[in-house]
Enzyme design. Structure first.
Site, PDB file in Angstrom:
ATOM      1  N   LYS A 129       0.867  -1.188   0.000  1.00  0.00           N
ATOM      2  CA  LYS A 129       0.000   0.000   0.000  1.00  0.00           C
ATOM      3  C   LYS A 129       0.896   1.227   0.000  1.00  0.00           C
ATOM      4  CE  LYS A 129      -4.420   1.119   0.224  1.00  0.00           C
ATOM      5  NZ  LYS A 129      -5.624   0.418  -0.271  1.00  0.00           N
ATOM      6  N   ASP A 169      -7.006   4.478  -4.400  1.00  0.00           N
ATOM      7  CA  ASP A 169      -7.656   4.329  -3.088  1.00  0.00           C
ATOM      8  C   ASP A 169      -8.244   5.711  -2.801  1.00  0.00           C
ATOM      9  OD1 ASP A 169      -7.877   2.423  -0.615  1.00  0.00           O
ATOM     10  OD2 ASP A 169      -7.245   4.310   0.278  1.00  0.00           O
ATOM     11  N   SER A 381      -8.528  -5.700 -10.379  1.00  0.00           N
ATOM     12  CA  SER A 381      -7.201  -5.207 -10.769  1.00  0.00           C
ATOM     13  C   SER A 381      -6.355  -6.366 -11.304  1.00  0.00           C
ATOM     14  CB  SER A 381      -6.480  -4.583  -9.574  1.00  0.00           C
ATOM     15  OG  SER A 381      -6.882  -3.249  -9.398  1.00  0.00           O
TER      16      SER A 381
HETATM   17  P1  NAP Z   1     -12.795   7.952  -2.371  1.00  0.00           P
HETATM   18  O1  NAP Z   1     -13.342   7.767  -3.728  1.00  0.00           O
HETATM   19  O2  NAP Z   1     -11.733   8.955  -2.151  1.00  0.00           O
HETATM   20  O3  NAP Z   1     -14.037   8.261  -1.402  1.00  0.00           O
HETATM   21  C1  NAP Z   1     -13.868   8.313  -0.025  1.00  0.00           C
HETATM   22  C2  NAP Z   1     -15.186   8.722   0.598  1.00  0.00           C
HETATM   23  O4  NAP Z   1     -15.065   8.608   2.013  1.00  0.00           O
HETATM   24  C3  NAP Z   1     -15.570  10.173   0.321  1.00  0.00           C
HETATM   25  O5  NAP Z   1     -16.954  10.296   0.319  1.00  0.00           O
HETATM   26  C4  NAP Z   1     -14.957  10.900   1.509  1.00  0.00           C
HETATM   27  O6  NAP Z   1     -15.572  12.136   1.816  1.00  0.00           O
HETATM   28  C5  NAP Z   1     -15.172   9.914   2.618  1.00  0.00           C
HETATM   29  N1  NAP Z   1     -14.117  10.060   3.632  1.00  0.00           N
HETATM   30  C6  NAP Z   1     -12.790   9.941   3.449  1.00  0.00           C
HETATM   31  N2  NAP Z   1     -12.122  10.189   4.588  1.00  0.00           N
HETATM   32  C7  NAP Z   1     -13.063  10.462   5.495  1.00  0.00           C
HETATM   33  C8  NAP Z   1     -13.016  10.785   6.866  1.00  0.00           C
HETATM   34  N3  NAP Z   1     -11.842  10.885   7.527  1.00  0.00           N
HETATM   35  N4  NAP Z   1     -14.189  10.977   7.506  1.00  0.00           N
HETATM   36  C9  NAP Z   1     -15.374  10.865   6.842  1.00  0.00           C
HETATM   37  N5  NAP Z   1     -15.474  10.566   5.537  1.00  0.00           N
HETATM   38  C10 NAP Z   1     -14.341  10.368   4.884  1.00  0.00           C
HETATM   39  O7  NAP Z   1     -12.219   6.572  -1.789  1.00  0.00           O
HETATM   40  P2  NAP Z   1     -12.717   5.088  -2.083  1.00  0.00           P
HETATM   41  O8  NAP Z   1     -11.838   4.536  -3.121  1.00  0.00           O
HETATM   42  O9  NAP Z   1     -14.174   5.069  -2.254  1.00  0.00           O
HETATM   43  O10 NAP Z   1     -12.320   4.359  -0.722  1.00  0.00           O
HETATM   44  C11 NAP Z   1     -13.224   4.256   0.385  1.00  0.00           C
HETATM   45  C12 NAP Z   1     -12.776   3.139   1.310  1.00  0.00           C
HETATM   46  O11 NAP Z   1     -12.763   1.894   0.588  1.00  0.00           O
HETATM   47  C13 NAP Z   1     -11.371   3.277   1.884  1.00  0.00           C
HETATM   48  O12 NAP Z   1     -11.340   2.668   3.171  1.00  0.00           O
HETATM   49  C14 NAP Z   1     -10.521   2.451   0.945  1.00  0.00           C
HETATM   50  O13 NAP Z   1      -9.324   2.021   1.527  1.00  0.00           O
HETATM   51  C15 NAP Z   1     -11.468   1.298   0.683  1.00  0.00           C
HETATM   52  N6  NAP Z   1     -11.216   0.509  -0.537  1.00  0.00           N
HETATM   53  C16 NAP Z   1     -11.197   1.124  -1.757  1.00  0.00           C
HETATM   54  C17 NAP Z   1     -10.997   0.347  -2.890  1.00  0.00           C
HETATM   55  C18 NAP Z   1     -11.036   0.931  -4.276  1.00  0.00           C
HETATM   56  O14 NAP Z   1     -11.007   0.152  -5.238  1.00  0.00           O
HETATM   57  N7  NAP Z   1     -11.157   2.240  -4.450  1.00  0.00           N
HETATM   58  C19 NAP Z   1     -10.779  -1.036  -2.771  1.00  0.00           C
HETATM   59  C20 NAP Z   1     -10.825  -1.618  -1.508  1.00  0.00           C
HETATM   60  C21 NAP Z   1     -11.046  -0.830  -0.405  1.00  0.00           C
HETATM   61  P3  NAP Z   1     -14.826  13.509   1.426  1.00  0.00           P
HETATM   62  O15 NAP Z   1     -14.974  13.632  -0.050  1.00  0.00           O
HETATM   63  O16 NAP Z   1     -15.558  14.537   2.193  1.00  0.00           O
HETATM   64  O17 NAP Z   1     -13.402  13.354   1.867  1.00  0.00           O
END
Ligand code: NAP
Length: 449
Positions: A129, A169, A381
């Site tokens: 990561k 992420d 992926s």
């Molecule tokens: P993203 O597109 O950047 O979206 C993140 C979302 O969570 C946004 O709505 C954001 O709100 C909110 N958020 C982030 N930090 C926050 C905080 N400290 N408090 C409250 N809300 C918060 O990211 P994502 O890819 O969807 O990832 C979301 C989660 O899924 C993460 O835990 C990530 O590690 C996990 N994940 C992602 C993937 C992937 O393929 N993308 C795969 C496996 C796991 P704001 O816009 O206001 O910041």
């Protein structure tokens, strides 16, 4: 905290003393170790080879300076990270997170989780990561590009399709992957598609990769419900976040007949009893890069916006935390339980605190952990890497069908492993044990390296 197996307690104590202040990493290790007593009993060969000690120590950790110039011509500075956790099963694989809260402890926790999640997919990928404490919010495209170019100027020395394959992420989506890939290509003079995943469809990306984590999470929930003679049809769902994972979880939940009535961002949450209007939400969050409060303003009708507050106060049957770590605590879990929630499945990584998990379990809520539920993203992926290696591209339907099959396999593997190790129906133990034993067996075979 549960009492740890006596063989694991000293290993955990050493994790805490050797990684001071890395609280999320301590939490992630503890959560896995709490499941491993039956593994210690069944596999004395792991102790002989110090497998547990080696599993909690990353193979390599990189921390680097990322200087860049903003639109006003001022030099800005961020800190970049890549933790290459475990490559027993394949090249390191895991996303990059750009968020101001990023530090080495968070990247270590995510890399540790990723190792076992990747094992669960059954694909030949190790765990890693990375990221930076850079905040893309409010930055121009040109600033994001210059940051990504500077970040990759260091990172390119350490990655490659057979070495380490980053992806997106939090804060890293298609735009950032494009800038990162462009700089990698320029620095190496190689069009090495397999070095990054989450690429655009016209230049090496896979259909369904964008949707995969959210879709996969809902496929997993569908399997959980099916096992209990139920389906998503007619169920009321709450999804936290409104980023990549949340948006596509909402889409698939709606396609399967559920109604998602609430979602959020870090500013607050909206409740829309008619069901979230995904077209409007996607336009606000991905095209305009706006805030969830705009959704309430623009949707009209009986939509409420709650600034701050806890989305878990909204009554639902199924809750999908899809935002970030430790967003669902014991108070939130109690609110879900008292409003009659029956299923919680983690779309995000470690979104439920240990106290929150205890409350959910005591309330008899069916609970499944992120390393199983959100594994569809990394699995797709790996499908992108397969397509790159064979210079092929698959249809949406074919790729989505592969994803659905993989999620079914992960679901069944969690339950079969839980059964085999004497903890039936425990998705957390099943996921942890299946992931750990697969990596551990590969490490044994590869010798002391
Ligand atoms: P993203 O597109 O950047 O979206 C993140 C979302 O969570 C946004 O709505 C954001 O709100 C909110 N958020 C982030 N930090 C926050 C905080 N400290 N408090 C409250 N809300 C918060 O990211 P994502 O890819 O969807 O990832 C979301 C989660 O899924 C993460 O835990 C990530 O590690 C996990 N994940 C992602 C993937 C992937 O393929 N993308 C795969 C496996 C796991 P704001 O816009 O206001 O910041």
């Amino acid at each position: 905290m549960l009492a740890l197996d006596p063989a694991l307690q000293p290993v955990y104590d050493e994790v805490v003393s050797r990684n001071p202040g890395d609280t999320e990493f301590h939490q992630a290790v503890l959560e896995v170790f709490e499941s491993l007593a039956p593994v210690v009993a069944k596999h004395p060969e792991y102790a002989d080879a110090a497998i547990m000690q080696r599993l909690v120590e990353p193979e390599r950790q990189l921390i680097f300076r990322v200087p860049w110039v903003d639109d006003a011509g001022c030099v800005q500075l961020n800190r970049g990270f890549r933790v290459q956790f475990n490559s027993a099963l394949g090249p390191f694989k895991g996303g990059l997170r750009f968020h101001p809260s990023v530090n080495v402890g968070i990247i270590k926790f995510l890399g540790f989780e990723q190792t076992f999640k990747n094992a669960l997919t059954g694909m030949p990928i190790g765990g890693g990561k990375g990221g930076a404490d850079f905040d893309p919010k409010g930055k121009s495209d040109a600033e994001v590009m210059r940051f990504c170019q500077s970040y990759m100027t260091e990172l390119h020395r350490h990655i490659g399709e057979h070495t380490d394959v980053p992806a997106g992420d939090i804060g890293v989506g298609g735009r950032e992957i494009g800038y990162l890939f462009g700089q990698y290509k320029r620095l190496t003079n190689r069009y090495e598609s397999g070095v990054l995943t989450g690429k655009g469809i016209g230049w090496g990306g896979s259909l369904v990769r964008r949707e995969a984590t959210g879709y996969g999470a809902v496929f997993f929930v569908d399997e959980m419900l099916r096992r209990h003679g139920q389906s998503l049809e007619g169920k009321r769902v709450v999804v936290s976040g409104s980023g990549n994972v949340a948006l596509y979880a909402i889409e698939k939940a709606h396609q399967l007949g559920a109604t998602v009535v609430a979602c959020s961002d870090s500013g607050g949450y909206v409740v829309d009893a008619r069901g979230i209007d995904l077209e409007l939400l996607t336009d606000i969050k991905t095209v305009r890069r706006g805030r969830i409060s705009q959704y309430a303003d623009e949707r009209g009708g009986a939509v409420s916006y709650v600034a701050g507050g806890s989305i878990w106060d909204v009554p639902c049957y199924i809750a999908l935390p899809c935002a970030t770590q430790n967003e669902l605590d014991d108070r939130g879990a109690r609110a879900l339980a008292s409003n009659g929630a029956q299923v919680v499945a983690e779309g995000a990584n470690m979104p439920t605190t240990p106290a929150g998990v205890r409350v959910l379990r005591e309330a008899g809520i069916l609970f499944a952990p992120g390393k199983a539920v959100n594994a569809g993203g990394v699995a797709t992926s790996a499908l992108e890497m397969q397509q790159n290696a064979s210079r092929d591209s698959w249809s949406f339907e074919h790729t989505e069908q592969r994803l659905a099959e993989i999620m079914r396999q992960i679901h069944d593997r969690c339950l079969e492993t839980a059964e085999e190790y004497g903890v039936p129906d425990d998705y957390v133990a099943g996921a942890n044990i299946a992931g750990v034993t697969q990596v551990a067996d590969a490490m044994l075979a590869l010798g002391v390296v």
